[in-house]
Design an enzyme around this catalytic site. Structure first.
Site, mmCIF file in Angstrom:
data_model
loop_
_atom_site.group_PDB
_atom_site.id
_atom_site.type_symbol
_atom_site.label_atom_id
_atom_site.label_comp_id
_atom_site.label_asym_id
_atom_site.label_seq_id
_atom_site.Cartn_x
_atom_site.Cartn_y
_atom_site.Cartn_z
ATOM 1 C CE LYS A 42 3.566 15.045 1.158
ATOM 2 N NZ LYS A 42 2.717 14.403 0.277
ATOM 3 N NE ARG A 85 6.431 7.210 -3.912
ATOM 4 C CZ ARG A 85 5.742 7.793 -3.121
ATOM 5 N NH1 ARG A 85 5.918 9.019 -3.060
ATOM 6 N NH2 ARG A 85 4.981 7.377 -2.387
#
Ligand code: ADP
Ligand code: ZN
Length: 224
Positions: A17, A130
């Site tokens: 997102k 990440r």
């Protein structure tokens, strides 16, 4: 002039997102409103909100609805959002937040809600790798071969692992997504606003799919 857009982006943690909203925000010239980024900024600045949110976020829980609704309401009133539109990333996350958003946007309703779909096994891999710039929020994927300290290509800030990207907190957030946020898919589908977009693929491919869906919807609006 390219028209703006009013969009909610749903999707599991790690679905991409944030990455896609940064790109869409440039494409449509609308602000990327990420409640997670807003909360992290508040934590960093040690505001009252930040102090309240810090422990909740580290544990992988959710900040209370009333607090989040107040923040988003205020942000959507700003000139950029009220004129061109916005990309909402991380809000709404509960049905109560979605109902509040309906009221907030009653004069300028949402154009579309995108469900960016990536399987759980894949987001687990993505989240473990990440890394994020502490200063500007640019997202990176660790390969294990980075030079230390790892500095951001954009702003030279420190590239770090988020405190809530530990395996425990990730699993808790993913479970929370299923129970608290997944019901929003049905909520928006019943209003004719939902489109599912496959989030597996390179960021460029996914962006192309998103823009195609948004433009299709613009040409074929739902009436009534
Ligand atoms: P993720 O989607 O990976 O959990 P975000 O950056 O969107 O990451 O959010 C980080 C944390 O901020 C969440 O785990 C939660 O504690 C808090 N948060 C963000 N948005 C909301 C929201 N709309 N309602 C409640 N808590 C939120
Ligand atoms: Zn940076």
């Amino acid at each position: 002039m390219i028209p703006g857009v009013r969009l909610v982006v749903l999707g599991r943690q790690g679905a991409g997102k944030g990455t896609q909203c940064v790109r869409l925000s440039r494409h449509y010239v609308v602000p990327h409103i990420s409640t997670g980024d807003m909360l992290r900024a508040a934590v960093k600045e040690r505001t009252e909100l930040g102090l309240q949110a810090d422990a909740i976020m580290k544990s992988g829980g959710l900040v209370p609805d009333e607090v989040m609704i107040g923040i988003v309401d205020e942000r959507l009133c700003a000139l950029d959002a009220s004129t061109r539109g916005y990309l909402l990333d991380g809000f709404p996350r509960t049905v109560a937040q979605a109902e509040a958003l309906d009221k907030i946007t009653i004069d300028r309703p949402l154009d579309l809600v995108v469900d960016l779909d990536v399987p759980r096994e894949l987001v687990l891999q993505r989240l473990t790798a990440r890394r994020v710039c502490r200063d500007c929020g640019t997202i990176y994927t660790a390969t294990g071969r980075e030079r230390q300290p790892w500095l951001c290509d954009v702003c030279s800030g420190d590239v770090i692992q988020r405190e809530d990207d530990t395996e425990d907190a990730i699993n808790r957030r993913l479970d929370g997504y299923e129970t608290q946020t997944r019901p929003l898919v049905a909520y928006y589908r019943s209003r004719g606003l939902l489109v599912r977009v496959d989030g597996v693929g390179t960021p460029d491919h996914v962006l192309h799919r998103l823009v195609t869906e948004i433009e299709y919807r613009r040409r074929n609006p739902i009436v009534g």
